[in-house]
Design a protein around this motif. Structure first.
Motif, PDB file in Angstrom:
ATOM      1  N   TYR A   3      30.658 -10.731 -19.350  1.00 21.00           N
ATOM      2  CA  TYR A   3      30.105 -11.864 -20.086  1.00 21.00           C
ATOM      3  C   TYR A   3      29.736 -11.477 -21.517  1.00 21.00           C
ATOM      4  N   CYS A  76      22.251 -20.764 -31.217  1.00 15.68           N
ATOM      5  CA  CYS A  76      21.626 -20.559 -29.900  1.00 15.68           C
ATOM      6  C   CYS A  76      20.451 -19.596 -29.987  1.00 15.68           C
ATOM      7  N   LYS A 120      21.415 -17.148 -15.569  1.00  9.25           N
ATOM      8  CA  LYS A 120      21.455 -17.934 -16.812  1.00  9.25           C
ATOM      9  C   LYS A 120      22.579 -17.432 -17.720  1.00  9.25           C
ATOM     10  N   GLU A 123      25.819 -18.798 -16.337  1.00  8.34           N
ATOM     11  CA  GLU A 123      25.898 -20.255 -16.544  1.00  8.34           C
ATOM     12  C   GLU A 123      26.222 -20.593 -18.000  1.00  8.34           C
ATOM     13  N   LEU A 124      25.492 -19.995 -18.937  1.00 10.65           N
ATOM     14  CA  LEU A 124      25.707 -20.308 -20.346  1.00 10.65           C
ATOM     15  C   LEU A 124      27.044 -19.769 -20.847  1.00 10.65           C
ATOM     16  N   TYR A 125      27.438 -18.595 -20.374  1.00 14.94           N
ATOM     17  CA  TYR A 125      28.736 -18.051 -20.751  1.00 14.94           C
ATOM     18  C   TYR A 125      29.847 -18.996 -20.285  1.00 14.94           C
ATOM     19  N   ARG A 126      29.798 -19.419 -19.035  1.00 16.77           N
ATOM     20  CA  ARG A 126      30.824 -20.337 -18.508  1.00 16.77           C
ATOM     21  C   ARG A 126      30.804 -21.678 -19.256  1.00 16.77           C
ATOM     22  N   ASP A 127      29.623 -22.147 -19.626  1.00 10.23           N
ATOM     23  CA  ASP A 127      29.498 -23.385 -20.394  1.00 10.23           C
ATOM     24  C   ASP A 127      30.177 -23.240 -21.759  1.00 10.23           C
ATOM     25  N   HIS A 128      29.970 -22.115 -22.408  1.00  5.28           N
ATOM     26  CA  HIS A 128      30.595 -21.894 -23.711  1.00  5.28           C
ATOM     27  C   HIS A 128      32.106 -21.702 -23.579  1.00  5.28           C
ATOM     28  N   ALA A 130      34.012 -23.136 -21.332  1.00  9.25           N
ATOM     29  CA  ALA A 130      34.530 -24.504 -21.145  1.00  9.25           C
ATOM     30  C   ALA A 130      34.496 -25.274 -22.467  1.00  9.25           C
ATOM     31  N   GLY A 131      33.437 -25.081 -23.228  1.00 12.87           N
ATOM     32  CA  GLY A 131      33.336 -25.756 -24.515  1.00 12.87           C
ATOM     33  C   GLY A 131      34.454 -25.354 -25.457  1.00 12.87           C
TER      34      GLY A 131
END
Length: 150
Positions: A3, A76, A120, A123-128, A130-131
């Motif tokens: 990550y 961030c 966390k 979660e945030l890595y996967r969110d970014h 996808a973004g």
């Protein structure tokens, strides 16, 4: 899974000068990524990225602006820590002439350095991920439309 960083690369049929303008100016950025943005493309400048009707306002700090080859910023930040470069994520756009167009290499780093607990961080890595999987293609589409109207 690692990550540490996110990297995306695309080729666009636009000059590095046009691409630099699109990745480093609020009026263009709000056409492919944010709903609004306010910043100067000057190292050290503090600004904001906005999504929704100001539902999410994220501070950002310009780190580097070397037209037409490099633009980077930090975002961030933990609440109130925009002056701490270790407590933020770094987004870098490297622009390289390629044939009649430009190779855009986007890198986002700093995830592990944020000190988030494992869940966390993931979660945030996967969110970014996808973004950027959504917005990097939008950047290419926006540039194609922009160049076709010039």
């Amino acid at each position: 899974m690692e990550y540490g960083s996110i990297e995306r690369e695309i080729h666009v049929d636009a000059s590095p000068e046009v691409v630099f303008e699109v990745v480093s100016s609020p009026e263009h950025m709000s056409q492919w990524w944010t709903d609004d943005a306010d910043f100067e493309a000057t190292p050290g400048a503090v600004g904001e990225l906005v999504w929704g009707d100001r539902a999410q306002v994220v501070p950002m700090v310009v780190v580097n602006a070397e037209p037409p080859r490099l633009f980077s910023f930090r975002w961030c930040h933990p609440e109130g820590q925009v002056d701490d470069p270790t407590a933020s994520l770094l987004v870098t756009f490297e622009l390289t002439p390629s044939g009649t167009g430009t190779r855009i290499r986007l890198t986002e780093t700093g995830f592990r350095e944020m000190g988030w607990e494992a869940a966390k961080l993931e979660e945030l890595y996967r969110d970014h991920v996808a973004g950027w999987d959504t917005f990097v293609p939008r950047l290419g589409e926006y540039l194609a439309r922009l160049v076709s109207t010039r």
